[in-house]
Design an enzyme around this catalytic site. Structure first.
Site, PDB file in Angstrom:
ATOM      1  CB  THR A 132       9.440   3.775   5.705  1.00 42.66           C
ATOM      2  OG1 THR A 132       8.477   4.873   5.364  1.00 42.66           O
ATOM      3  CG2 THR A 132       9.116   3.054   6.801  1.00 42.66           C
ATOM      4  CG  ASP A 133       8.017   9.151   5.146  1.00 41.20           C
ATOM      5  OD1 ASP A 133       7.496   8.240   4.872  1.00 41.20           O
ATOM      6  OD2 ASP A 133       7.771  10.349   4.543  1.00 41.20           O
ATOM      7  CD  GLU A 134       4.376   4.906   4.971  1.00 43.72           C
ATOM      8  OE1 GLU A 134       3.535   4.116   5.637  1.00 43.72           O
ATOM      9  OE2 GLU A 134       4.529   4.851   3.914  1.00 43.72           O
ATOM     10  CE1 TYR A 158       6.856  -1.043   4.519  1.00 44.65           C
ATOM     11  CE2 TYR A 158       5.984   1.501   5.175  1.00 44.65           C
ATOM     12  CZ  TYR A 158       7.052   0.397   4.607  1.00 44.65           C
ATOM     13  OH  TYR A 158       7.925   0.833   4.052  1.00 44.65           O
ATOM     14  CE  LYS A 162      11.302  -0.634   6.453  1.00 46.51           C
ATOM     15  NZ  LYS A 162      12.503  -1.551   5.555  1.00 46.51           N
TER      16      LYS A 162
HETATM   17  P1  NAD Z   1       9.267  -3.501  -3.045  1.00 49.46           P
HETATM   18  O1  NAD Z   1       8.173  -4.279  -2.367  1.00 49.46           O
HETATM   19  O2  NAD Z   1       8.982  -2.939  -4.279  1.00 49.46           O
HETATM   20  O3  NAD Z   1      10.580  -4.679  -2.974  1.00 49.46           O
HETATM   21  C1  NAD Z   1      10.907  -5.369  -2.044  1.00 49.46           C
HETATM   22  C2  NAD Z   1      11.618  -6.615  -2.509  1.00 49.46           C
HETATM   23  O4  NAD Z   1      11.946  -7.323  -1.224  1.00 49.46           O
HETATM   24  C3  NAD Z   1      11.113  -7.519  -3.412  1.00 49.46           C
HETATM   25  O5  NAD Z   1      12.020  -7.596  -4.324  1.00 49.46           O
HETATM   26  C4  NAD Z   1      10.977  -8.749  -2.705  1.00 49.46           C
HETATM   27  O6  NAD Z   1      10.928 -10.010  -3.451  1.00 49.46           O
HETATM   28  C5  NAD Z   1      12.067  -8.861  -1.702  1.00 49.46           C
HETATM   29  N1  NAD Z   1      11.655  -9.385  -0.505  1.00 49.46           N
HETATM   30  C6  NAD Z   1      10.553  -9.406   0.365  1.00 49.46           C
HETATM   31  N2  NAD Z   1      10.601  -9.939   1.341  1.00 49.46           N
HETATM   32  C7  NAD Z   1      11.880 -10.879   1.368  1.00 49.46           C
HETATM   33  C8  NAD Z   1      12.772 -11.673   2.228  1.00 49.46           C
HETATM   34  N3  NAD Z   1      11.784 -12.263   3.276  1.00 49.46           N
HETATM   35  N4  NAD Z   1      13.664 -12.024   1.920  1.00 49.46           N
HETATM   36  C9  NAD Z   1      14.559 -11.419   0.657  1.00 49.46           C
HETATM   37  N5  NAD Z   1      13.646 -10.624  -0.204  1.00 49.46           N
HETATM   38  C10 NAD Z   1      12.346 -10.245   0.114  1.00 49.46           C
HETATM   39  O7  NAD Z   1       9.732  -2.622  -2.066  1.00 49.46           O
HETATM   40  P2  NAD Z   1      10.162  -0.980  -2.254  1.00 49.46           P
HETATM   41  O8  NAD Z   1       9.577  -0.137  -2.509  1.00 49.46           O
HETATM   42  O9  NAD Z   1      11.322  -1.121  -3.263  1.00 49.46           O
HETATM   43  O10 NAD Z   1      11.244  -0.755  -0.972  1.00 49.46           O
HETATM   44  C11 NAD Z   1      12.647  -1.244  -0.640  1.00 49.46           C
HETATM   45  C12 NAD Z   1      12.664  -0.786   0.763  1.00 49.46           C
HETATM   46  O11 NAD Z   1      12.666   0.501   0.711  1.00 49.46           O
HETATM   47  C13 NAD Z   1      11.787  -1.306   2.086  1.00 49.46           C
HETATM   48  O12 NAD Z   1      12.957  -1.737   3.213  1.00 49.46           O
HETATM   49  C14 NAD Z   1      10.816  -0.162   1.929  1.00 49.46           C
HETATM   50  O13 NAD Z   1      10.348  -0.359   3.474  1.00 49.46           O
HETATM   51  C15 NAD Z   1      11.819   0.984   1.959  1.00 49.46           C
HETATM   52  N6  NAD Z   1      11.188   2.263   1.418  1.00 49.46           N
HETATM   53  C16 NAD Z   1      10.239   2.341   0.450  1.00 49.46           C
HETATM   54  C17 NAD Z   1       9.783   3.657   0.056  1.00 49.46           C
HETATM   55  C18 NAD Z   1       8.791   3.590  -0.957  1.00 49.46           C
HETATM   56  O14 NAD Z   1       8.390   4.764  -1.329  1.00 49.46           O
HETATM   57  N7  NAD Z   1       8.723   2.596  -1.817  1.00 49.46           N
HETATM   58  C19 NAD Z   1      10.079   4.845   0.884  1.00 49.46           C
HETATM   59  C20 NAD Z   1      11.002   4.593   2.038  1.00 49.46           C
HETATM   60  C21 NAD Z   1      11.556   3.324   2.389  1.00 49.46           C
HETATM   61  P1  TYD Z   2       0.976   4.233  -1.577  1.00 48.47           P
HETATM   62  O1  TYD Z   2       1.457   4.558  -2.791  1.00 48.47           O
HETATM   63  O2  TYD Z   2       0.546   3.007  -1.024  1.00 48.47           O
HETATM   64  O3  TYD Z   2       2.093   4.705  -0.304  1.00 48.47           O
HETATM   65  P2  TYD Z   2       2.182   4.794   1.098  1.00 48.47           P
HETATM   66  O4  TYD Z   2       0.605   4.194   1.689  1.00 48.47           O
HETATM   67  O5  TYD Z   2       3.298   4.206   1.657  1.00 48.47           O
HETATM   68  O6  TYD Z   2       2.280   6.422   1.330  1.00 48.47           O
HETATM   69  O7  TYD Z   2       0.022   5.471  -1.200  1.00 48.47           O
HETATM   70  C1  TYD Z   2       0.123   6.846  -1.448  1.00 48.47           C
HETATM   71  C2  TYD Z   2      -0.917   7.644  -0.959  1.00 48.47           C
HETATM   72  O8  TYD Z   2      -1.858   7.384  -2.025  1.00 48.47           O
HETATM   73  C3  TYD Z   2      -1.445   7.142   0.463  1.00 48.47           C
HETATM   74  O9  TYD Z   2      -1.963   8.375   1.109  1.00 48.47           O
HETATM   75  C4  TYD Z   2      -2.524   6.316   0.126  1.00 48.47           C
HETATM   76  C5  TYD Z   2      -3.059   7.106  -1.287  1.00 48.47           C
HETATM   77  N1  TYD Z   2      -3.663   6.002  -2.289  1.00 48.47           N
HETATM   78  C6  TYD Z   2      -4.964   6.198  -2.564  1.00 48.47           C
HETATM   79  O10 TYD Z   2      -5.595   7.262  -2.381  1.00 48.47           O
HETATM   80  N2  TYD Z   2      -5.645   5.229  -3.762  1.00 48.47           N
HETATM   81  C7  TYD Z   2      -4.939   4.211  -3.903  1.00 48.47           C
HETATM   82  O11 TYD Z   2      -5.596   3.170  -4.559  1.00 48.47           O
HETATM   83  C8  TYD Z   2      -3.521   3.850  -3.257  1.00 48.47           C
HETATM   84  C9  TYD Z   2      -2.859   2.610  -3.595  1.00 48.47           C
HETATM   85  C10 TYD Z   2      -3.177   4.790  -2.460  1.00 48.47           C
END
Ligand code: NAD
Ligand code: TYD
Length: 354
Positions: A132-134, A158, A162
């Site tokens: 992630t960019d975070e 988080y 990561k």
């Molecule tokens: P998500 O929470 O929707 O999905 C995570 C999945 O991992 C779930 O299916 C969960 O059951 C599985 N999981 C959790 N712990 C596990 C374990 N110990 N063993 C096996 N499986 C396990 O997450 P997402 O949004 O799909 O993100 C996927 C990846 O991408 C993550 O690594 C996250 O850090 C990264 N990422 C997400 C975003 C975003 O905007 N959602 C952006 C950048 C990077």
């Molecule tokens: P989120 O979807 O949780 O992703 P991330 O924290 O990984 O960026 O949140 C996106 C942005 O929205 C973040 O700045 C937090 C804000 N946010 C709200 O303002 N209200 C909410 O209820 C949630 C879940 C997030």
């Protein structure tokens, strides 16, 4: 055969679906099925022999080792993680367990397997770590976007977990020569996004007549990428990325949170108007800010474009419209994933918000 972890989550399931739509190479999908994992995302693959689902923890190195050997896996794509910042604030232990220790155990299993391969297979093998960019921390309003050399300054449990996993992946390349690739991506949105995150939460709450909670002043900035563009970037990096390299992935779509929620309200006003014909924007409520809330993330995805020719296909306008249309067309999916456990989280997390 490739092995995907976390392939029942939001991005992982989109990746598995897109992967099998683009080619015939089979996938072993290892997912623990936490609250965020949902086999309904993969329902269209039922009976498809190219998809083998295994419910397991990435920390189970013995089982992972068996799967790698049994299926002669040529690449691992690691999506599995605890992924929600707010949950990492109220319960960080699970984030360390999966994102740090889980990734470590997975790397150990992969290292042992990779060490047994003959040299051509070793050279062709890839471990792609999805991050992630975070991990880069927060940016001032005018600061240039994150490049791959930006220092790591994670601010939430988080992002810290990561960051730790990214460091382990890097170390396994530097020390053991494991052929790794790391992608650091901005906020994704699209189908199968669990409704605890901003965009699906607001769609769900708007349609249910509930408040749309905006943390703090709503001026925090995120870069948004449509999920299928992220999946395409991962396929491209897996195919052509240089081992040991990091690639930033982003949508060139910086938006404040309030802009995102207002865009959702306008689309819902058009596509599913309220019975009283008033705007969904009337449901917006400013609530207590997230502790340690990062002000701005911005991704410079120039390296991925220059070196591997990837660019996002969707604009924010086209992607967000597709997303809203998908949620409107799939109310049953939302109803199924917003189970008792989901309702408990929403009730406890938003209880103190006015
Ligand atoms: P998500 O929470 O929707 O999905 C995570 C999945 O991992 C779930 O299916 C969960 O059951 C599985 N999981 C959790 N712990 C596990 C374990 N110990 N063993 C096996 N499986 C396990 O997450 P997402 O949004 O799909 O993100 C996927 C990846 O991408 C993550 O690594 C996250 O850090 C990264 N990422 C997400 C975003 C975003 O905007 N959602 C952006 C950048 C990077
Ligand atoms: P989120 O979807 O949780 O992703 P991330 O924290 O990984 O960026 O949140 C996106 C942005 O929205 C973040 O700045 C937090 C804000 N946010 C709200 O303002 N209200 C909410 O209820 C949630 C879940 C997030």
């Amino acid at each position: 055969m490739i092995l995907v972890t976390g392939g029942a989550g939001f991005i992982g399931s989109n990746f598995v679906l897109d992967w099998l739509a683009c080619g015939d190479e089979p996938v072993v999908n290892v997912d623990k099925l936490t609250y965020a994992g949902n086999l309904a995302n993969l329902a269209s693959l039922e009976g498809d022999s190219r998809h083998i689902f295994i419910q397991a923890d990435i920390g189970d190195a013995e089982l992972i080792g068996q799967l790698l050997r049994q299926h002669k896996v040529r690449a691992v794509v690691n999506f599995a993680a605890e992924s929600h910042v707010d949950r990492s604030i109220s319960g960080p232990a699970a984030f360390v367990a999966t994102n740090v220790n889980g990734t470590f155990n997975l790397l150990e299993a992969v290292r042992a397997y990779w060490g047994e391969l003959e040299s051509a297979a070793q050279a062709a093998f890839r471990f792609l770590h999805v991050s992630t960019d975070e991990v880069y921390g927060t940016l001032d309003r005018e600061a240039p976007a994150f490049t791959e050399t930006h220092p790591y300054q994670p601010n939430s449990p988080y992002s810290a977990s990561k960051a730790a996993s990214d460091h382990l992946v890097r170390a396994y390349h530097h020390t053991y020569g494991l052929p790794v690739l790391t992608t650091n991506c901005s906020n994704n949105y699209g189908p199968y996004h669990f409704p605890e995150k901003l965009i699906p939460l607001c769609i769900q709450n708007a349609l249910a007549g509930e408040p749309l909670p905006i943390y703090g002043d709503g001026q925090q900035v995120r870069d948004w990428l449509y999920v299928s563009d992220h999946c395409a970037a991962i396929r491209r990096v897996l195919e052509a990325g240089s081992c040991g390299e990091v690639y930033n992935v982003g949508g060139w779509n910086e938006k404040t949170n309030i802009e995102v929620v207002q865009a959702l309200c306008s689309l819902l006003d058009e596509l599913a108007p309220r019975a009283d014909s008033r705007s969904y924007a009337e449901q917006i409520r400013y609530v207590q800010d997230r502790p340690g809330h990062d002000r701005r993330y911005a991704i410079d995805a120039g390296k991925l474009q220059r070196e591997l020719g990837w660019r996002p296909a969707e604009t924010f306008d086209s992607g967000i419209r597709k997303t809203v249309q998908w949620y409107l067309a799939n109310p049953q999916w939302v109803a199924d994933v917003t189970s008792g456990a989901y309702r408990d989280w929403v009730a406890s997390h938003y209880q103190s918000t006015p």
